[in-house]
Design a protein around this motif. Structure first.
Motif, PDB file in Angstrom:
ATOM      1  N   PHE A   1       0.843  -1.194   0.000  1.00  0.00           N
ATOM      2  CA  PHE A   1       0.000   0.000   0.000  1.00  0.00           C
ATOM      3  C   PHE A   1       0.877   1.243   0.000  1.00  0.00           C
ATOM      4  CE2 PHE A   1      -2.894  -3.119   1.980  1.00  0.00           C
ATOM      5  CZ  PHE A   1      -3.936  -3.014   1.069  1.00  0.00           C
TER       6      PHE A   1
ATOM      7  N   ASP B   1       0.755   5.747  -0.309  1.00  0.00           N
ATOM      8  CA  ASP B   1      -0.087   6.927  -0.163  1.00  0.00           C
ATOM      9  C   ASP B   1      -0.360   7.614  -1.492  1.00  0.00           C
ATOM     10  OD1 ASP B   1      -0.173   6.532   2.596  1.00  0.00           O
ATOM     11  OD2 ASP B   1       1.641   7.704   2.906  1.00  0.00           O
TER      12      ASP B   1
ATOM     13  N   SER C   1      -3.660   3.324  -0.981  1.00  0.00           N
ATOM     14  CA  SER C   1      -3.927   3.027   0.429  1.00  0.00           C
ATOM     15  C   SER C   1      -5.233   3.621   0.930  1.00  0.00           C
ATOM     16  CB  SER C   1      -2.774   3.552   1.292  1.00  0.00           C
ATOM     17  OG  SER C   1      -2.693   4.963   1.185  1.00  0.00           O
TER      18      SER C   1
ATOM     19  N   VAL D   1      -6.348   0.251   5.994  1.00  0.00           N
ATOM     20  CA  VAL D   1      -4.920   0.366   5.723  1.00  0.00           C
ATOM     21  C   VAL D   1      -4.214   1.278   6.728  1.00  0.00           C
ATOM     22  CG1 VAL D   1      -3.202   1.148   4.039  1.00  0.00           C
ATOM     23  CG2 VAL D   1      -5.184  -0.172   3.278  1.00  0.00           C
TER      24      VAL D   1
ATOM     25  N   ARG E   1      -1.029   0.059   8.954  1.00  0.00           N
ATOM     26  CA  ARG E   1       0.326   0.555   8.702  1.00  0.00           C
ATOM     27  C   ARG E   1       0.869   1.328   9.899  1.00  0.00           C
ATOM     28  NH1 ARG E   1       1.211   3.080   2.929  1.00  0.00           N
ATOM     29  NH2 ARG E   1      -0.115   4.650   3.845  1.00  0.00           N
TER      30      ARG E   1
END
Length: 134
Positions: A9, A11, A58, A63, A67
């Motif tokens: 994932f 950004d 993401s 997510v 994370r």
């Protein structure tokens, strides 16, 4: 059965592509527009027909907490094998990559962990050859 694709994932897909290609040295394999995002993959230049890394948007609500917990605990979300962790550490640090763990000998391998600027910790690992106990 073999691993053909795995996801990470990110950004921002375009920023991730720049980091993974321009800084790390991966090669873009696929970039297929899918609405606001893309099916965007990179591969190792040493294995252009090998496993692809999907730079996955993401935006799913699960997510972010996942994370954040992994980063808080210092757990990398992907591991990349290299031939020489010390040399790769020096090369990447010279390109501005921030390491959260410098090279560390853990017995079976030498590892280092860096921030990929896309929301993930990534581990470099240099496996040690098996020693013959005889």
């Amino acid at each position: 059965m073999e691993i053909a694709l795995t996801s990470l994932f990110v950004d921002d897909q375009r920023e991730a592509l720049a980091f993974y290609t321009d800084v790390l040295g991966f090669v873009k394999r696929q970039d297929i527009p899918l609405g606001m995002h893309s099916w965007l993959t990179v591969v190792s230049p040493e294995a252009p027909d090998g496993p692809e890394l999907l730079l996955e948007p993401s935006h799913h609500p699960a997510v972010k907490p996942y994370r954040e917990a992994m980063i808080h605990d210092g757990i990398p979300l992907a591991q990349f094998a290299v031939g020489d962790v010390e040399a790769e550490y020096a090369r990447l640090a010279g390109r501005g990559v921030v390491f959260t763990q410098p090279p560390l000998d853990i017995g079976a391998a030498v590892v280092a962990i860096f921030d990929d600027t896309c929301g993930n910790l990534i581990q470099l690992m240099e496996p040690k050859p098996d020693e013959d106990p005889s």
